[in-house]
Design an enzyme around this catalytic site. Sequence first.
Site, short mmCIF file in Angstrom:
data_model
loop_
_atom_site.label_atom_id
_atom_site.label_comp_id
_atom_site.label_asym_id
_atom_site.label_seq_id
_atom_site.Cartn_x
_atom_site.Cartn_y
_atom_site.Cartn_z
N HIS A 175 0.85 -1.20 0.00
CA HIS A 175 0.00 0.00 0.00
C HIS A 175 0.88 1.25 0.00
O HIS A 175 0.68 2.16 -0.80
CB HIS A 175 -0.93 0.00 1.20
CG HIS A 175 -1.64 1.30 1.41
ND1 HIS A 175 -2.63 1.75 0.58
CD2 HIS A 175 -1.48 2.27 2.35
CE1 HIS A 175 -3.06 2.93 0.99
NE2 HIS A 175 -2.37 3.28 2.07
N ASP A 197 7.49 20.11 -27.36
CA ASP A 197 7.72 18.82 -26.72
C ASP A 197 8.78 19.04 -25.65
O ASP A 197 9.26 20.16 -25.47
CB ASP A 197 8.16 17.74 -27.72
CG ASP A 197 7.73 16.35 -27.26
OD1 ASP A 197 7.78 16.09 -26.04
OD2 ASP A 197 7.32 15.54 -28.11
N TRP A 254 7.49 -0.23 3.36
CA TRP A 254 7.94 0.59 2.21
C TRP A 254 9.32 1.18 2.51
O TRP A 254 10.05 1.57 1.62
CB TRP A 254 6.93 1.70 1.88
CG TRP A 254 7.11 2.98 2.64
CD1 TRP A 254 6.65 3.24 3.88
CD2 TRP A 254 7.81 4.15 2.19
NE1 TRP A 254 7.00 4.51 4.25
CE2 TRP A 254 7.72 5.10 3.23
CE3 TRP A 254 8.49 4.51 1.03
CZ2 TRP A 254 8.30 6.37 3.14
CZ3 TRP A 254 9.06 5.78 0.95
CH2 TRP A 254 8.95 6.69 1.99
N SER A 308 14.00 5.68 -13.53
CA SER A 308 13.00 6.35 -14.35
C SER A 308 12.84 7.81 -13.92
O SER A 308 12.81 8.72 -14.75
CB SER A 308 11.67 5.61 -14.23
OG SER A 308 10.60 6.43 -14.60
N SER A 309 12.77 8.02 -12.60
CA SER A 309 12.55 9.38 -12.11
C SER A 309 13.74 10.29 -12.38
O SER A 309 13.57 11.46 -12.70
CB SER A 309 12.29 9.36 -10.60
OG SER A 309 11.05 8.78 -10.35
N HIS A 329 12.89 11.94 3.13
CA HIS A 329 12.23 13.18 3.48
C HIS A 329 12.05 14.12 2.30
O HIS A 329 10.95 14.62 2.08
CB HIS A 329 12.82 13.90 4.68
CG HIS A 329 11.81 14.90 5.16
ND1 HIS A 329 10.72 14.53 5.91
CD2 HIS A 329 11.62 16.19 4.86
CE1 HIS A 329 9.92 15.56 6.06
NE2 HIS A 329 10.45 16.59 5.44
N GLU A 384 11.60 13.18 -0.49
CA GLU A 384 10.52 12.50 -1.19
C GLU A 384 9.15 13.04 -0.78
O GLU A 384 8.25 13.19 -1.60
CB GLU A 384 10.60 10.99 -0.89
CG GLU A 384 9.44 10.16 -1.40
CD GLU A 384 9.39 10.04 -2.92
OE1 GLU A 384 10.43 10.26 -3.56
OE2 GLU A 384 8.31 9.73 -3.45
N TYR A 427 8.49 16.03 0.00
CA TYR A 427 8.30 17.28 -0.74
C TYR A 427 8.17 17.03 -2.23
O TYR A 427 7.51 17.79 -2.94
CB TYR A 427 9.43 18.26 -0.40
CG TYR A 427 9.38 18.59 1.08
CD1 TYR A 427 8.34 19.35 1.58
CD2 TYR A 427 10.30 18.05 1.96
CE1 TYR A 427 8.22 19.59 2.93
CE2 TYR A 427 10.19 18.28 3.32
CZ TYR A 427 9.15 19.06 3.80
OH TYR A 427 9.03 19.28 5.14
N SER A 456 -1.81 26.32 -6.81
CA SER A 456 -1.44 27.70 -7.13
C SER A 456 -1.90 28.11 -8.53
O SER A 456 -1.89 29.29 -8.86
CB SER A 456 0.08 27.88 -7.03
OG SER A 456 0.51 27.55 -5.73
N HIS A 473 14.32 13.69 11.51
CA HIS A 473 13.13 13.73 12.36
C HIS A 473 12.27 12.47 12.18
O HIS A 473 11.33 12.27 12.93
CB HIS A 473 12.32 15.02 12.18
CG HIS A 473 11.63 15.17 10.87
ND1 HIS A 473 11.31 16.39 10.34
CD2 HIS A 473 11.20 14.27 9.97
CE1 HIS A 473 10.71 16.22 9.18
NE2 HIS A 473 10.63 14.95 8.94
N HIS A 474 12.63 11.64 11.21
CA HIS A 474 12.00 10.32 11.13
C HIS A 474 12.68 9.35 12.08
O HIS A 474 12.29 8.19 12.17
CB HIS A 474 12.09 9.78 9.71
CG HIS A 474 11.35 10.63 8.71
ND1 HIS A 474 10.05 10.39 8.36
CD2 HIS A 474 11.73 11.72 8.01
CE1 HIS A 474 9.66 11.29 7.47
NE2 HIS A 474 10.66 12.12 7.26
N THR A 516 6.21 26.74 4.53
CA THR A 516 4.95 26.05 4.22
C THR A 516 3.77 26.94 4.63
O THR A 516 2.79 27.07 3.89
CB THR A 516 4.89 24.70 4.97
OG1 THR A 516 6.16 24.07 4.83
CG2 THR A 516 3.83 23.82 4.41
N LYS A 523 3.08 29.73 2.20
CA LYS A 523 2.27 29.37 1.03
C LYS A 523 0.78 29.47 1.36
O LYS A 523 -0.01 29.97 0.57
CB LYS A 523 2.60 27.93 0.60
CG LYS A 523 3.97 27.85 -0.02
CD LYS A 523 4.04 26.71 -1.00
CE LYS A 523 5.30 26.87 -1.83
NZ LYS A 523 5.19 26.36 -3.16
N ARG A 545 1.47 1.45 14.79
CA ARG A 545 1.13 1.19 13.39
C ARG A 545 1.75 -0.12 12.92
O ARG A 545 2.52 -0.73 13.63
CB ARG A 545 1.57 2.36 12.51
CG ARG A 545 3.05 2.59 12.49
CD ARG A 545 3.39 3.93 11.89
NE ARG A 545 3.29 3.91 10.44
CZ ARG A 545 4.08 4.62 9.63
NH1 ARG A 545 5.01 5.41 10.14
NH2 ARG A 545 3.94 4.59 8.33
#
Lengths: 432, 667
Positions: B91, B120, B163, B193-194, B277, B279, B281, B292, B326-327, B352, B355, B474
């Site tokens: 998941h 293109d 994950w 790919s990314s 982390h 990731e 963002y 926006s 912080h994780h 943040t 925004k 969890r």
Amino acid sequence: MTRTRSDHRKVYRFATALLAGLGLVLLSGCKLAEVFSLSGPQSTMVTDGPVAKSQWDLFMVTVYVTTFIFVVVGAVLAYAQIKFRAKSEADEHAEPAPEGHGNPFIEIGLIAASVALLVIIAIPTLRDIWYTHDVPEDEKGNAMEVVATGYQWWFKFEYPSETIKLPNNAGEIPLVTGNELVVPANTPIRVLLRTVDVIHSFWIPKLAGKVDMMPNRPNFLWFKADRPGYYYGQCAEYCGESHAIMRFRVIALSAADYVKWLDNQKQAARTVTADAVPTNEAPHAQFASLKLDERQALSGSAEFDANPLAAWKKMQDPEQNEKAEAVAAGRKLFQAKTCVSCHTVRGHEGIGVAGPDLTRVGARSTIAAGVLENTREHLHQWIKDPSHFKPGNKMWFGGYNTLQGEDWQPNPALTLNDQEIDSLVSYLHSLK
Amino acid sequence: MAKALAKSSFTEVGHAPAKTFDLFPRPTAKTGLFGWITTVDHKKIGMMYGGFAILFFLIGGLEALMIRTQLIVPNNHFVSAQLYNELFTMHGTTMIFLAVMPLNAAFFNLLIPIQIGARDVAFPRLNTFSLWVWVVGAILLNVGWLSHFVPSWKFGGAPDVGWFGYAPLTSKVFTPDLSTDLWVLGIQILGLSSIVASLNFIVTIINMRAPGLTMMRLPVFTWMALVTSFLLILALPAIAIALIEVMFDRNFGTNFFEVSGGGQPILWQHLFWVFGHPEVYILILPPMGYVSEILPTFSRKPLFGYPIIVFSGVAIGFIGFGVWSHHMFTTGMGTIATAAFSIATMAIAVPTGVKIFNWIGTLWGGRIVTRTPMMFALGFIWMFMMGGMSGIMHSAAPADAQQQDSYFVIAHFHYVLIGGATFALLAAIHFWFPKFFGRLVPEFWGKLSFWIIFVGFNCTFFPMHFLGLNGMPRRTWTYDSNMGWNEGNMFATAGAYLLGVGIFTYFAVLVYTFFKGEKCGNDPWDGRTLEWSIPSPPPEHNFSAIPTVHARDAFWYEKTHKAEIAQEKAALIKAEESHGGIHMPDQSWYPFFSAVGLLIGAYNMAQLHHPVIIMGKDVLSSHMPLAITGGVMLLTSCYLWALEGPAGYHIHLDANGNPPDSHGGHY
């Protein structure tokens, strides 16, 4: 912008009906107040020690600050949404507001206000990082150290300061227990966190936040129980198949009770003699016919949960109606069925260290690492089919079943009928 | 052909391509299976990304519903512990790597070239390659599910290490199954790919902007895409290294994370979160971009504080690299490191928040038209604020010691990733659907799905805050009934079903619209950026003339200066035609072939040390020859791809910008 407004009203009417209907269903389906209750045995709000309390108090600081921000910003946002909503078709097509790209003074003011609010959180955060890290200097002399070791999926507890002399001058070993950590109340406890396999995390929500048990890393945490009590703990880092049921208990005792407990623990395993047996006791229930109602709590019956500490204390005393023959038969089976190669029963035959120390398993309130209340019925069911309660456990994979090539096959040396299990239960429950 | 050659400005000025090496004739089909797998058109690639992503979004949602069904009552046996672990692992992996990231990639592809006035991306064939490589990664991650149905495939089910794949659980000692090898390679290939796609977008945005489109006139979405692309190319190498180390530990006897060999499992966590982390963002910055774009359109007012929104996006990207630990507040980092990461995490709340202030500023004084995309965008602001608030709570490290790995964290990041990223994506799909399919999604059904999703989402995740504070950890397959979690879980599961109904409604309406929706013109929302200036759906070449940009909201400016722009456009079309027409890139087989080679190579690489068994017989003692075959196919395809050259053809337009002969000749 060609749509009409009529279909909007339909949407809102439908949505309101939907919301109301759903609310009714949910309200009738379950007690809504219970959904938001924080009164469970692992509550982080109802704390019983200074570490957990400071963590909750800090959490509440963040709650106050963020709620303030949310209410203020939310109010402005809600006001803008209502006030500037296009109210008619004409409104939608009206001349747009004058083009503007922002106001630096407003921007800088808001940034400054955000920083100021965060500082309110930062100050107690820094204070508590140091406070919760280790036992405060002035209490260090009073502190007690224990070693907690994580295994897939149970906990071993060692008391390095409580040593036991081995017979024949064979040296000293520390006191070892499993899945139940018994500590004196009002004493800072420094827990050294170790693991033999993967990462686990040691968490007693009512006493202290978690710290991970990392391989090759000497982690520790500290806590203090304000009063005698029975506390729930759980592994909080995903550690494989049965992570969900890797639980433990912490029992905090008054100083006198703790000394009494310690004295008993240091003795070799108890042996039931024939004259301890009262006559004409009722036969034990036939276990094969027992059904388990899994909707009921498995780890604590209603009677147990009513006063767990008192129930735990009661379990420290030997049972009534012990049958010496059954206990002796169980002790023989414990050896014959190779249980001894994984479990220690200090003073008896058991010498293995792969599984939990069972020297006083009869006095523990749970089995299978906090999963099942330690009743005769549960113990019977656990010995009969451990993989039902703890998938992937090593008693099942390695004990009852052995690896043949790539597949697990039943171990012919380890088959037990209900009567044999009954004897084993009698033996294990005599170990108090 | 001759006509095209004669007209080609390239031939005239001596840029005739050299005779290239053709093993196969180049594909020319515009429709049909081969047309799609060999396409280099950024719009078709974007649609394929979007289609696959939505498919995986629904699969990931199904996995979530199975998780919630298992947890509906205590001590439930709906799924086994093993299957549950596979479900939550997949998941998370699916929603991050196979749903939200490719949906963002879909919008990057669909919108960036059009928003910057290009025809293109910079490297069209590389773009095709990114897509098919992504598909290879998705296949490798999910192929384990099939082994539940094919007993002779001994993969051990789908990946089950989480994950985050924390070492040493990924060690061969604890997870000997092939599923972990496939997970390692699958994530690695998705990263490839990314990275390729990100480099492509960075080059495109920096180099292919239309005349007059300065960086500070870029639409905010494109800005956020640029920041995201930089985050990807900087963050992914960290996880790539970590995954290679795990692969070597598992297959070649190294000891990076092997505890018995002196390895340090904590190293994995640092490498993982240095990627993980940013990731976060990577997932949320593009949604901030959609919002926006949508808010100004439906407030009928330019974005408030454009430069500050852009700079805060860049600041988030920058500080995002400095908060990864912080994780890891509970890993025993010590007081100083914990304090530093705690403060850095608070700091990232500031840009943040900025925004959010600016979005409210955008609404202020506008004329807010509450069409469905706007509903989702406003829902985004509210829900993202909720997620942001619980995020600030986590920055207080000692409090986080209680919340980390509890349901409180689940509530927090689902508010950010569903209430935030997904709401914005649903807004974006609704907003740009008319542009790419030429049909408007019915308002009533759109709004209905919004309300069901909004209510269902909050019913699911709001109680989880309380479950977490009440001590529910969890990633737990089951819980006992005396923990006070029964009602909260029951409520959350009911909410999850409702959320499922909402998501189903949303996509069912899209399918209906695709076939039967009301047709719309170029500019159904009265848009502000260049994509609304071209037909819906856009023609292959996007713009009949590359526009000249005069202001920040380029198309809004065009609409308010019609006469001047019409003159300018006609002149530009004429000029372009005099240069030989519109140059379009040729399609190619090789990106697809190289991805197939990669699939064969990686699939066999994962099983390297296992014998190849076909119909119960040992055919080969190891997968090595097959892995090498795949690798050779990959390299050969890349080589031939380089040899064939870009080539291309021309489209000729008349003075009105219509193609009289859309089949330009090949040269």
